[in-house]
Write an enzyme that holds these catalytic residues in place. Structure first.
Site, PDB file in Angstrom:
ATOM      1  N   THR A 175      21.274  27.910 -32.918  1.00  0.00           N
ATOM      2  CA  THR A 175      21.567  27.730 -31.494  1.00  0.00           C
ATOM      3  C   THR A 175      20.577  28.521 -30.642  1.00  0.00           C
ATOM      4  O   THR A 175      20.058  29.535 -31.087  1.00  0.00           O
ATOM      5  CB  THR A 175      23.003  28.225 -31.259  1.00  0.00           C
ATOM      6  OG1 THR A 175      23.878  27.314 -31.897  1.00  0.00           O
ATOM      7  CG2 THR A 175      23.359  28.349 -29.802  1.00  0.00           C
ATOM      8  N   ARG A 203      33.838  17.806 -33.292  1.00  0.00           N
ATOM      9  CA  ARG A 203      34.016  19.269 -33.293  1.00  0.00           C
ATOM     10  C   ARG A 203      33.127  19.899 -32.207  1.00  0.00           C
ATOM     11  O   ARG A 203      31.969  19.550 -32.060  1.00  0.00           O
ATOM     12  CB  ARG A 203      33.663  19.809 -34.664  1.00  0.00           C
ATOM     13  CG  ARG A 203      33.723  21.344 -34.783  1.00  0.00           C
ATOM     14  CD  ARG A 203      32.386  21.990 -34.504  1.00  0.00           C
ATOM     15  NE  ARG A 203      32.437  23.447 -34.649  1.00  0.00           N
ATOM     16  CZ  ARG A 203      31.440  24.255 -34.294  1.00  0.00           C
ATOM     17  NH1 ARG A 203      30.335  23.766 -33.791  1.00  0.00           N
ATOM     18  NH2 ARG A 203      31.549  25.545 -34.453  1.00  0.00           N
ATOM     19  N   GLY A 205      31.912  23.693 -30.626  1.00  0.00           N
ATOM     20  CA  GLY A 205      31.887  25.135 -30.874  1.00  0.00           C
ATOM     21  C   GLY A 205      32.017  25.946 -29.590  1.00  0.00           C
ATOM     22  O   GLY A 205      32.510  25.466 -28.559  1.00  0.00           O
ATOM     23  N   ASP A 206      31.545  27.176 -29.647  1.00  0.00           N
ATOM     24  CA  ASP A 206      31.666  28.080 -28.505  1.00  0.00           C
ATOM     25  C   ASP A 206      30.599  27.848 -27.434  1.00  0.00           C
ATOM     26  O   ASP A 206      30.786  28.224 -26.270  1.00  0.00           O
ATOM     27  CB  ASP A 206      31.553  29.539 -28.982  1.00  0.00           C
ATOM     28  CG  ASP A 206      30.217  29.808 -29.676  1.00  0.00           C
ATOM     29  OD1 ASP A 206      29.796  28.968 -30.499  1.00  0.00           O
ATOM     30  OD2 ASP A 206      29.586  30.841 -29.382  1.00  0.00           O
ATOM     31  N   THR A 226      25.546  33.424 -30.296  1.00  0.00           N
ATOM     32  CA  THR A 226      25.230  32.529 -31.413  1.00  0.00           C
ATOM     33  C   THR A 226      25.979  33.017 -32.639  1.00  0.00           C
ATOM     34  O   THR A 226      26.044  34.217 -32.885  1.00  0.00           O
ATOM     35  CB  THR A 226      23.724  32.474 -31.718  1.00  0.00           C
ATOM     36  OG1 THR A 226      23.548  31.749 -32.953  1.00  0.00           O
ATOM     37  CG2 THR A 226      23.100  33.843 -31.853  1.00  0.00           C
ATOM     38  N   GLY A 227      26.523  32.076 -33.402  1.00  0.00           N
ATOM     39  CA  GLY A 227      27.264  32.474 -34.592  1.00  0.00           C
ATOM     40  C   GLY A 227      28.348  31.470 -34.896  1.00  0.00           C
ATOM     41  O   GLY A 227      28.295  30.325 -34.445  1.00  0.00           O
ATOM     42  N   GLY A 229      31.110  29.506 -34.330  1.00  0.00           N
ATOM     43  CA  GLY A 229      31.670  29.166 -33.025  1.00  0.00           C
ATOM     44  C   GLY A 229      33.172  29.328 -32.912  1.00  0.00           C
ATOM     45  O   GLY A 229      33.683  29.794 -31.880  1.00  0.00           O
TER      46      GLY A 229
HETATM   47  N1  ASP Z   1      27.785  28.856 -32.152  1.00  0.00           N
HETATM   48  C1  ASP Z   1      27.318  27.562 -32.591  1.00  0.00           C
HETATM   49  C2  ASP Z   1      28.486  26.672 -32.902  1.00  0.00           C
HETATM   50  O1  ASP Z   1      29.438  27.138 -33.512  1.00  0.00           O
HETATM   51  C3  ASP Z   1      26.463  27.643 -33.784  1.00  0.00           C
HETATM   52  C4  ASP Z   1      25.261  28.534 -33.682  1.00  0.00           C
HETATM   53  O2  ASP Z   1      25.322  29.576 -33.030  1.00  0.00           O
HETATM   54  O3  ASP Z   1      24.241  28.165 -34.273  1.00  0.00           O
HETATM   55  O4  ASP Z   1      28.421  25.496 -32.613  1.00  0.00           O
END
Ligand code: ASP
Length: 308
Positions: A175, A203, A205-206, A226-227, A229
């Protein structure tokens, strides 16, 4: 004019140093540097933090190295569904899109949502219709194709496995995001992603959730995450950094440390975030082995890094 500052990320995760060849590292660092320069140019010309954030993220979306825009991961149907959001710290305006397809720069569509829709978050087919009406730049599926992401997906296609942007050898979240402080003392934040490989059921994410993946408030800070989500949504991670500063009077560094190293780990929240405060302090922190990141502070020096 007060001092300006800008930071970007291209995702965090378990990045195996042995897979990071000098050529690959150079390519990542150059892409991060380009994004910083695009955003910094806006700030140097006296432009608003929000424009700098959008410009930096567009550069990262246009690079196939990151899981956002071009180079986004494949969902269970072999398609790309992208999420993005941004927020303006001076008036708390925000815009976001979720599960959008064929939009070249989802961050710009999020900006148009903020400026012209009267809404904060729109999704799926409706967001595509809006993009079309607003003349956002669209691309065919081939534009988003990246062979590395395709191979990642092929290993999982037809199974129930869902993975963040990683293979067995490398676990990383690709991300992208940016945070900025402009010369008028205003803050902004933005985040953009292709989400998880082989994701189903639209789906989300965050990244497009204001307060979870993105938050900005001139009173405290601007944050892009980032992480994993799902964990960041449950932790309301980006807003929590603001809340710790606002209600407890903590410094940016201490607020970020608590969220990244104390609040997220019990929720399986692998990842990191970038944050900036109204004095131009920048914090780039993560609880995994690496995070693609860069910053340019009030001293005008450009920095990029991957590992700790
Ligand atoms: N946070 C993002 C998600 O869960 C993924 C990412 O940070 O790469 O969609």
């Amino acid at each position: 004019m007060t001092k300006t500052a800008l930071a970007v990320h291209g995702g965090a995760g378990t990045i195996a140093p042995e897979l990071m060849t000098p050529a690959r590292e150079k390519a990542y660092r150059e892409a991060l540097d380009l994004a910083l320069r695009r955003g910094h140019a806006v700030l140097q010309q006296g432009g608003p933090a929000l424009d700098a954030v959008e410009a930096a993220i567009r550069a990262l979306e246009d690079s196939p190295l990151f899981n956002a825009g071009k180079g986004s991961v494949f969902n269970a149907d072999g398609q790309h569904e992208m999420d993005a959001s941004l927020m303006n710290g001076s008036d708390l305006r925000a815009g976001a899109v979720a599960s959008v397809q064929n939009v070249k720069n989802p961050i710009t569509l999020a900006r148009i949502v903020m400026d012209r829709s009267g809404h904060v978050l729109i999704s799926g087919a409706g967001a595509f219709e809006f993009a079309h009406k607003q003349k956002a730049v669209l691309e065919d599926d081939l534009y988003f194709f990246d062979d590395f992401r395709y191979q990642q997906w092929k290993e999982m296609a037809g199974t129930d496995r869902v993975q963040l942007d990683h293979s067995d050898k490398e676990k990383k979240f690709g991300t992208v995001g940016a945070v900025a402080l402009d010369g008028n003392g205003h803050l902004a934040a933005g985040t953009s992603t292709g989400g998880m490989t082989n994701k189903k059921w639209q789906r989300i994410g965050d990244s497009p959730i204001i307060g979870a993946g993105t938050y900005a408030n001139d009173a405290t800070c601007a944050v892009s995450c980032t992480g994993h989500g799902e964990s960041f949504i449950r932790a309301v991670a980006a807003h929590d950094v603001h809340a710790l500063m606002s209600y407890k009077g903590l410094s940016l560094q201490e607020a970020v440390r608590i969220v990244v190293h104390e609040k997220l780990p019990p929720l399986d929240g692998d990842g990191g975030l970038i944050a900036i405060d109204r004095n131009g302090n920048i914090v780039l922190d993560f609880n995994c082995s690496g995070m693609y990141r860069g910053h340019v502070g009030p001293d005008g020096e450009f920095h990029t890094a991957i590992f700790r």
